[in-house]
Design a protein around this motif. Sequence first.
Motif, PDB file in Angstrom:
ATOM      1  N   SER A 232       0.848  -1.188   0.000  1.00 43.60           N
ATOM      2  CA  SER A 232       0.000   0.000   0.000  1.00 43.60           C
ATOM      3  C   SER A 232       0.885   1.240   0.000  1.00 43.60           C
ATOM      4  O   SER A 232       2.118   1.163   0.139  1.00 43.60           O
ATOM      5  CB  SER A 232      -0.929   0.008   1.217  1.00 43.60           C
ATOM      6  OG  SER A 232      -0.165   0.014   2.416  1.00 43.60           O
ATOM      7  N   GLY A 233       0.236   2.391  -0.110  1.00 40.64           N
ATOM      8  CA  GLY A 233       0.949   3.650  -0.043  1.00 40.64           C
ATOM      9  C   GLY A 233       1.536   3.917   1.328  1.00 40.64           C
ATOM     10  O   GLY A 233       2.582   4.560   1.445  1.00 40.64           O
ATOM     11  N   PHE A 234       0.881   3.414   2.372  1.00 37.28           N
ATOM     12  CA  PHE A 234       1.419   3.595   3.713  1.00 37.28           C
ATOM     13  C   PHE A 234       2.716   2.813   3.890  1.00 37.28           C
ATOM     14  O   PHE A 234       3.650   3.293   4.555  1.00 37.28           O
ATOM     15  CB  PHE A 234       0.389   3.153   4.751  1.00 37.28           C
ATOM     16  CG  PHE A 234       0.822   3.353   6.165  1.00 37.28           C
ATOM     17  CD1 PHE A 234       0.851   4.629   6.718  1.00 37.28           C
ATOM     18  CD2 PHE A 234       1.225   2.281   6.948  1.00 37.28           C
ATOM     19  CE1 PHE A 234       1.253   4.827   8.030  1.00 37.28           C
ATOM     20  CE2 PHE A 234       1.631   2.469   8.253  1.00 37.28           C
ATOM     21  CZ  PHE A 234       1.654   3.747   8.800  1.00 37.28           C
ATOM     22  N   ALA A 235       2.800   1.622   3.324  1.00 38.51           N
ATOM     23  CA  ALA A 235       4.053   0.861   3.381  1.00 38.51           C
ATOM     24  C   ALA A 235       5.156   1.602   2.644  1.00 38.51           C
ATOM     25  O   ALA A 235       6.313   1.620   3.097  1.00 38.51           O
ATOM     26  CB  ALA A 235       3.837  -0.533   2.789  1.00 38.51           C
ATOM     27  N   ALA A 236       4.814   2.226   1.513  1.00 38.52           N
ATOM     28  CA  ALA A 236       5.812   3.031   0.804  1.00 38.52           C
ATOM     29  C   ALA A 236       6.248   4.223   1.644  1.00 38.52           C
ATOM     30  O   ALA A 236       7.429   4.595   1.650  1.00 38.52           O
ATOM     31  CB  ALA A 236       5.246   3.500  -0.538  1.00 38.52           C
ATOM     32  N   SER A 237       5.310   4.829   2.380  1.00 41.31           N
ATOM     33  CA  SER A 237       5.671   5.942   3.270  1.00 41.31           C
ATOM     34  C   SER A 237       6.612   5.487   4.376  1.00 41.31           C
ATOM     35  O   SER A 237       7.534   6.217   4.759  1.00 41.31           O
ATOM     36  CB  SER A 237       4.407   6.558   3.872  1.00 41.31           C
ATOM     37  OG  SER A 237       3.556   7.043   2.862  1.00 41.31           O
ATOM     38  N   LEU A 238       6.399   4.288   4.890  1.00 40.18           N
ATOM     39  CA  LEU A 238       7.312   3.767   5.902  1.00 40.18           C
ATOM     40  C   LEU A 238       8.714   3.562   5.338  1.00 40.18           C
ATOM     41  O   LEU A 238       9.716   3.846   6.005  1.00 40.18           O
ATOM     42  CB  LEU A 238       6.770   2.447   6.460  1.00 40.18           C
ATOM     43  CG  LEU A 238       5.477   2.520   7.275  1.00 40.18           C
ATOM     44  CD1 LEU A 238       5.052   1.123   7.720  1.00 40.18           C
ATOM     45  CD2 LEU A 238       5.637   3.432   8.471  1.00 40.18           C
ATOM     46  N   ALA A 239       8.790   3.074   4.100  1.00 35.49           N
ATOM     47  CA  ALA A 239      10.107   2.896   3.477  1.00 35.49           C
ATOM     48  C   ALA A 239      10.797   4.239   3.262  1.00 35.49           C
ATOM     49  O   ALA A 239      12.008   4.371   3.494  1.00 35.49           O
ATOM     50  CB  ALA A 239       9.948   2.154   2.151  1.00 35.49           C
ATOM     51  N   LEU A 240      10.043   5.235   2.846  1.00 32.50           N
ATOM     52  CA  LEU A 240      10.620   6.567   2.684  1.00 32.50           C
ATOM     53  C   LEU A 240      11.038   7.150   4.035  1.00 32.50           C
ATOM     54  O   LEU A 240      12.031   7.874   4.125  1.00 32.50           O
ATOM     55  CB  LEU A 240       9.620   7.494   1.994  1.00 32.50           C
ATOM     56  CG  LEU A 240       9.228   7.127   0.552  1.00 32.50           C
ATOM     57  CD1 LEU A 240       8.220   8.134   0.014  1.00 32.50           C
ATOM     58  CD2 LEU A 240      10.448   7.061  -0.339  1.00 32.50           C
ATOM     59  N   SER A 241      10.292   6.823   5.078  1.00 31.31           N
ATOM     60  CA  SER A 241      10.643   7.317   6.413  1.00 31.31           C
ATOM     61  C   SER A 241      11.972   6.754   6.885  1.00 31.31           C
ATOM     62  O   SER A 241      12.768   7.456   7.513  1.00 31.31           O
ATOM     63  CB  SER A 241       9.543   6.962   7.411  1.00 31.31           C
ATOM     64  OG  SER A 241       8.307   7.525   7.036  1.00 31.31           O
ATOM     65  N   VAL A 242      12.214   5.475   6.581  1.00 32.63           N
ATOM     66  CA  VAL A 242      13.488   4.869   6.965  1.00 32.63           C
ATOM     67  C   VAL A 242      14.649   5.589   6.294  1.00 32.63           C
ATOM     68  O   VAL A 242      15.733   5.757   6.883  1.00 32.63           O
ATOM     69  CB  VAL A 242      13.481   3.376   6.610  1.00 32.63           C
ATOM     70  CG1 VAL A 242      14.849   2.750   6.851  1.00 32.63           C
ATOM     71  CG2 VAL A 242      12.428   2.641   7.421  1.00 32.63           C
ATOM     72  N   MET A 243      14.451   6.046   5.079  1.00 36.24           N
ATOM     73  CA  MET A 243      15.513   6.751   4.362  1.00 36.24           C
ATOM     74  C   MET A 243      15.650   8.195   4.810  1.00 36.24           C
ATOM     75  O   MET A 243      16.757   8.734   4.871  1.00 36.24           O
ATOM     76  CB  MET A 243      15.229   6.710   2.863  1.00 36.24           C
ATOM     77  CG  MET A 243      15.181   5.319   2.278  1.00 36.24           C
ATOM     78  SD  MET A 243      14.746   5.378   0.550  1.00 36.24           S
ATOM     79  CE  MET A 243      15.960   6.527  -0.051  1.00 36.24           C
TER      80      MET A 243
END
Length: 386
Positions: A232-243
Amino acid sequence: MTIDFSQAPDTQVAAASGRTFLPSYDDDAPPIAPRSSLGRMTPDELFVRAGSWLAALGLAWITTQRLLPLPGVPWFLIAFFVFGILATAVTTAATGTWIDVKDRVAGAVITGLALVVGIALVAVVTYVAVKGFRPLLNLNFFLDDMSGVGPKDPFDEGGIRHAILGSLIEIGIAVAITLPLGVGTAVFMTEVGGRFARIVRTIVEAMTALPSIVAGLFIYTVWILALGNDRSGFAASLALSVMMLPIIARASDVVLRVVPGGLREASLALGASRWRTVWHVVLPTARPGLATALILGIARGVGETSPVLLTSGAAEFTKANPFEGAMNSLPLFIFGGVRSGNDVAIQRAYGAALVLLILVLVLFVIARLLARPRRTTTRPSRKARS
């Protein structure tokens, strides 16, 4: 009592005669040249600098076009820069000191590198604008999505509304997660300190070089496989947050360490607690620098493709709910259009890249405006006005 004025110094002569002493100067001595204003070059300095680079231009042309088999503009520019540095050093050494030589050479090197970076930036933006301006001439490019539109359909059909909305939602969630965590981590490392703070600083510095694919695999393994959530888009947001988290934390740590310690001491001396000192003194003082840290974090996350591709996937229709199903973004749309091999899709991808540049610029301007220090206007008292 007689005074021999011929043997007495000028001061004694003036004191004995009761007259005002005016020192005499030799009429043949050259007048003292007025000093130029700070930061302005004299005509001689301007001539030396311009002459050095003109000589370097001629030497570069003779070397690359006549003496050595080095044709082409890149070799000419490299030779021109090297000969310019050498000519600047030689001419400055002939008219100045060793300190002047080092100053001129360092200034020339820094100016040249800044020009290279500026030219590269202008070239990238210009190339993207030239290749992608045609899709932007159609209003549907901003208002429609690509549902039911083929890759070879003309520009008056389809658009990137779904990609723009997806990028804004994903980067918004990532900023909402990383900004308090990053600033809080920086406050802990700077204001609390201790052995554990040094460990945290080491981990943050190590994570700044984390590859994007590793962040995507981490969220894919933990959030999707281990916890059983859908892409989902929220999972993508979590990946961007890690970076984005280590970038914001590291930059905020540098900014907070620059805040003068006298401000903290003054606040503590007035009876404020450490928390109130951080909240009301340290953070407002460092707000412009914290905005720069946020800008660096957004710049790192807004253009990433691989973590979003692993954790979200691409959709050709508009998706506003980040917790359900795949959500497209501008980097994914650009990636899919360029790898398709179709001329129309490639031009759409360049148009989306131009929109991404504009979107990043707008986000940067908004962050700068929000971080601008407030102007305090003092109103005159009633006694002063009366």
